[in-house]
Design an enzyme around this catalytic site. Sequence first.
Site, PDB file in Angstrom:
ATOM      1  N   CYS A 263       0.885  -1.175   0.000  1.00  0.00           N
ATOM      2  CA  CYS A 263       0.000   0.000   0.000  1.00  0.00           C
ATOM      3  C   CYS A 263       0.918   1.219   0.000  1.00  0.00           C
ATOM      4  CB  CYS A 263      -0.916  -0.008   1.208  1.00  0.00           C
ATOM      5  SG  CYS A 263      -2.019  -1.438   1.305  1.00  0.00           S
ATOM      6  N   ALA A 265       1.441   4.350  -1.741  1.00  0.00           N
ATOM      7  CA  ALA A 265       1.330   5.809  -1.884  1.00  0.00           C
ATOM      8  C   ALA A 265       1.349   6.500  -0.522  1.00  0.00           C
ATOM      9  CB  ALA A 265       0.052   6.163  -2.638  1.00  0.00           C
ATOM     10  N   PRO A 266       1.976   7.680  -0.442  1.00  0.00           N
ATOM     11  CA  PRO A 266       2.528   8.483  -1.534  1.00  0.00           C
ATOM     12  C   PRO A 266       3.917   8.077  -2.009  1.00  0.00           C
ATOM     13  CG  PRO A 266       2.733   9.665   0.521  1.00  0.00           C
ATOM     14  CD  PRO A 266       1.973   8.412   0.845  1.00  0.00           C
ATOM     15  N   GLY A 268       6.899   7.545   0.083  1.00  0.00           N
ATOM     16  CA  GLY A 268       8.075   7.890   0.880  1.00  0.00           C
ATOM     17  C   GLY A 268       8.839   6.675   1.365  1.00  0.00           C
ATOM     18  N   ASP A 333       2.159  -1.230   4.833  1.00  0.00           N
ATOM     19  CA  ASP A 333       1.835  -0.031   5.604  1.00  0.00           C
ATOM     20  C   ASP A 333       0.341   0.207   5.384  1.00  0.00           C
ATOM     21  OD1 ASP A 333       2.667   2.191   7.244  1.00  0.00           O
ATOM     22  OD2 ASP A 333       2.325   3.458   5.498  1.00  0.00           O
ATOM     23  N   CYS A 386       0.189   3.983  11.155  1.00  0.00           N
ATOM     24  CA  CYS A 386       0.456   5.239  11.863  1.00  0.00           C
ATOM     25  C   CYS A 386      -0.679   5.511  12.851  1.00  0.00           C
ATOM     26  CB  CYS A 386       0.644   6.394  10.892  1.00  0.00           C
ATOM     27  SG  CYS A 386      -0.708   6.639   9.708  1.00  0.00           S
TER      28      CYS A 386
END
Length: 452
Positions: A263, A265-266, A268, A333, A386
């Site tokens: 998963c 995007a974006p 980093g 993520d 997160c």
Amino acid sequence: MTSRPTDSPRRAVYEILQRVADGAFADVMLDTTLSRSKLEPRDRRLVTELVYGVLRLQGRIDFALTHFCNQPLQRLQPEVLWLLRLGAYQLLELDRVPAHAAVNSTVELARELHLEQAVGFINGVLRSLDRGKAGIPWPAPEKIKLYLQHVCSQPIWLSKEVMRQLPNVDARAFGESLASPPPLTLRVNSLKTDREAFLIALTEAGHQGHPSDFAPEGVTLDRRGEDPLPGDADGWYQVQDEASILIAHLLDAHPGQKILDACAAPGGKTTHLAALTENQAEILALDKYSRRVEMIELGAKRLGCPSVVAKQCDLTEPADFLEPQSFDRILLDAPCSGLGVLRRNPEGRWNKSAVNLKELAVLQRQILENVAPLVRVGGKLLYSVCTFSHGETDVIVDEFLADHPEFELEHLGRQVSQDWADLFTPKGTLRSYPHRHGNMDAFFAARLQRRP
């Protein structure tokens, strides 16, 4: 002539807040509005501070307003309430804005918006707030639930979640950190430069920064000058919180491996994996939406990561085009509540609920079930989110391991620097908190290995 959002900072803030109240994302609306604006840099910074500040401290602001408003806030016209919040934030939180300017600019904006019938009311409430703000009966820190709700600006459901996770002293400190502005942290792109050289260039360009506490590529900005950050066009850095920077390190990726960012995007973490493997790994980055795939591709190009291939894929269904057990490393993520990044996305306090956490847990487990078969024997899968909610973190991992004895939980602390020891739980999962770990966001990560 009536001002427009493009040339009036407070009008721009009001328009953005209205859109966010209708379901838009604050960061997207800010980027869109400021990209079209004719505002000076100073006014652009004011717009950003007011938007994020009002949303972050909405609960605190409303508590203050209730002591000076002669009717319940929920009965007010929404446009009037947002104007009151905008004026009140400036009176309560911005010492550099004179009180008369905060009140008068809000009243003038009400007139500009043709809310003449509310002008006297808004003026009276804000002037009363200015006169009486020193006497607001804020809840004492010992009254933890009320303190989190009214001082730390947390809705009741969020306060309960924080109190379930942490003892009272920690809960209070964590709540205070979530009510504060986040630091601006950058990941120095090791494919283009190194941290020492970047810090020198940063100082020469009129900015001030220091090495982050844990991430070896992390730089935290202490003061931003007027000029652009050095190396932006050349891909010297990526804006990324330090907790997010840690995640790619924890995957234990190496050159020559086949890696899936499920998963992505974006992008980093994807581009960080490319940097850690010196562009010598085969990295497939997937995302559900085509526009976000384009975002990954643009980021990979800017940062010099040709090893990254991005494709559109909805992993709520099995990825049949991928061979089972074909990846050495998988980063998941997962989509989550984002409770750990509420400082950066403050509208999440007000547009989420405990019900959303349960729905997201179902989605997270579904995606985990669909990517796990792609891990080869001896390979590793890192699950990260997160957030700090129990149902999106430990529960997901524990239930997965109970159903999949072919996987085992690895202790993350055995692979990284001992300086990171405080980041790990006794089970070996990552749990970062801003009040404990250098002001980084609240993240969770667990690494699962397919048994040989």
